[in-house]
Design an enzyme around this catalytic site. Structure first.
Site, PDB file in Angstrom:
ATOM      1  N   TYR A  57      17.071 -12.127   7.576  1.00 33.46           N
ATOM      2  CA  TYR A  57      17.259 -11.564   6.242  1.00 33.46           C
ATOM      3  C   TYR A  57      18.742 -11.301   5.983  1.00 33.46           C
ATOM      4  O   TYR A  57      19.293 -11.703   4.961  1.00 33.46           O
ATOM      5  CB  TYR A  57      16.438 -10.280   6.131  1.00 33.46           C
ATOM      6  CG  TYR A  57      16.620  -9.525   4.849  1.00 33.46           C
ATOM      7  CD1 TYR A  57      15.941  -9.906   3.694  1.00 33.46           C
ATOM      8  CD2 TYR A  57      17.467  -8.425   4.791  1.00 33.46           C
ATOM      9  CE1 TYR A  57      16.113  -9.205   2.510  1.00 33.46           C
ATOM     10  CE2 TYR A  57      17.641  -7.722   3.615  1.00 33.46           C
ATOM     11  CZ  TYR A  57      16.965  -8.098   2.481  1.00 33.46           C
ATOM     12  OH  TYR A  57      17.128  -7.414   1.313  1.00 33.46           O
ATOM     13  N   ASP A 105       8.556  -2.849  -5.607  1.00 37.45           N
ATOM     14  CA  ASP A 105       7.179  -2.439  -5.314  1.00 37.45           C
ATOM     15  C   ASP A 105       6.804  -1.180  -6.086  1.00 37.45           C
ATOM     16  O   ASP A 105       5.734  -1.097  -6.692  1.00 37.45           O
ATOM     17  CB  ASP A 105       7.002  -2.161  -3.812  1.00 37.45           C
ATOM     18  CG  ASP A 105       7.297  -3.390  -2.983  1.00 37.45           C
ATOM     19  OD1 ASP A 105       7.468  -4.481  -3.560  1.00 37.45           O
ATOM     20  OD2 ASP A 105       7.372  -3.258  -1.747  1.00 37.45           O
ATOM     21  N   SER A 129       0.831  -1.204   0.000  1.00 44.27           N
ATOM     22  CA  SER A 129       0.000   0.000   0.000  1.00 44.27           C
ATOM     23  C   SER A 129       0.864   1.252   0.000  1.00 44.27           C
ATOM     24  O   SER A 129       0.496   2.274  -0.583  1.00 44.27           O
ATOM     25  CB  SER A 129      -0.948   0.003   1.202  1.00 44.27           C
ATOM     26  OG  SER A 129      -0.235   0.057   2.419  1.00 44.27           O
TER      27      SER A 129
END
Ligand code: ADP
Ligand code: MG
Length: 377
Positions: A219, A169, A123
């Site tokens: 990560y 993104d 978003s």
């Protein structure tokens, strides 16, 4: 959504501005490949952030968020950073355009969206690219190229929102097209569109609504493994490795590093295989590759979790064509390629079984591959 925005704009600011929208995104395949110089394969979805915007002949931005029912007002200098975190995405976009020598003056805006927040559909990228696209159109005669718009969104996350994200993104949100996925080469930044028009299949996201925060940064540890193996192979990134090269150094590296690198090498090939399959309209192969990615992420890369493996098992039992973790792992969503006539049964089964086991229902999002940033009429 447009009607509501329009009503509130008129009520707050009087008259009307121009409408813009941009989209959230999915990534069909290509996970943990970006930092290894490999490919990602995203597309924009039919969940958007939409804004009505009008220059106001001042140097002040006045913006109202319908979904949060909050108003923010800020200037355009570096020390005008607004307090509300949602407004920083918009402030950041303004600042990043100005830093690049672009033009931004004050404007009035009202916006709303239906990209679920924090569900892995980005978003925030939809919000950034909606405003980046709009300010390019309103103040810059569209002189800023689309890649730079994506970078403006990415820099906004880095410099104003504290998120060190990659470019995927924002790229997907800006470049997305209806019925098309994009293979982005994270080394050269070249991209290519591939058809994604499954007549008999749907994409369904199942959000486990869990997020496991692990103690040491998993990560970073994955990244380090990949870098270690690349160094051992004398190459820059695992993009340039194949299984033959990896097997030659197998005895010199740890088993953990071996399996991490194996996943990355295989995942690169899977993206290419999926592109070929889509060119043939072969969605069954696409689905198989998605399951292979899930298995790799779970067993070799070890970024899955019990809940996501359970969602994957249910999908398989239901006869879903393809299913895998989407995103970094340790929680979040699975993305599922489902035959249309199986959709209702799958959703019912997955909600029932998951709820029974974990005490909360997963969230279901149907998504259609759609246009990214645009000006609406
Ligand atoms: P995501 O994975 O969805 O990008 P982020 O945490 O990166 O999650 O971004 C979510 C943030 O973006 C929200 O906290 C909010 O500040 C902003 N945002 C997203 N959608 C909206 C919206 N519809 N209205 C207001 N702010 C939004
Ligand atoms: Mg985000």
């Amino acid at each position: 959504m447009k009607k509501k925005i329009s009503e509130i704009f008129e009520e707050r600011f009087g008259g009307h501005g121009t409408f813009y929208a941009s989209a959230g995104r999915i990534n069909l395949i290509g996970e943990h490949t970006d930092y290894n110089g490999g490919f990602v394969f995203p597309g924009a979805i039919d969940k958007v952030i939409m804004a009505e915007i009008r220059p106001n002949d001042t140097m002040t931005v006045r913006v109202f968020s319908i979904d949060l029912n909050e108003y923010a007002e800020f200037g355009l200098n570096e020390d005008d950073k607004p307090a509300q975190s949602w407004a920083r995405y918009i402030f950041g976009v303004c600042r990043e355009i100005l830093k690049r020598g672009g033009v931004v003056h004050g404007f009035d805006a009202v916006f709303a969206g239906n990209v679920p927040l924090g569900a892995g559909l980005s978003s925030s990228a939809a919000l950034e690219s909606c405003f980046a696209f709009a300010l390019n159109d309103l103040f810059n005669d569209n002189k800023i190229d689309k890649f730079e718009l994506a970078r403006i969104g990415q820099s906004t996350e880095h410099n104003y929102c504290g998120v060190k994200c990659g470019i995927m993104d924002q790229f997907a949100s800006v470049f997305g097209q209806k019925g098309k996925l994009m293979r982005l080469d994270c080394r050269s930044m070249e991209y290519e569109y591939f058809p994604f028009n499954p007549e008999d299949y749907e994409l369904i996201l199942v959000d486990s609504a869990v997020k496991h925060e692990l103690v040491d940064s998993p990560y970073n540890r994955r990244r380090e493994s990949c870098e270690r193996v690349a160094r051992r192979l004398g190459i820059d990134t695992l993009r340039d490795a194949d299984m033959e090269m990896l097997n030659k150094v197998k005895s010199d590296i740890t088993a953990e590093d071996y399996f991490r690198a194996k996943f990355v090498i295989e995942e690169k090939q899977r993206v290419l295989d999926v592109c070929d399959a889509l060119n043939r309209g072969d969605y069954e192969t696409v689905g198989e590759k998605m399951y292979e990615t899930h298995a790799g992420l779970s067993k070799d890369y070890e970024v899955s979790c019990e809940e996501l493996d359970y969602l994957n098992d249910i999908a398989r039992e239901c006869g879903v064509t393809g299913s895998r973790i989407m995103g970094g792992g340790f929680g979040g969503c699975t993305i599922n390629l489902v035959k249309k006539d199986l959709r209702d049964k799958f959703v019912k089964t997955v909600v029932e079984k998951f709820t029974l086991k974990y005490g909360h229902a997963p969230k279901i999002y149907d998504v259609i591959i759609s246009d990214g940033a645009s000006k609406l009429e």
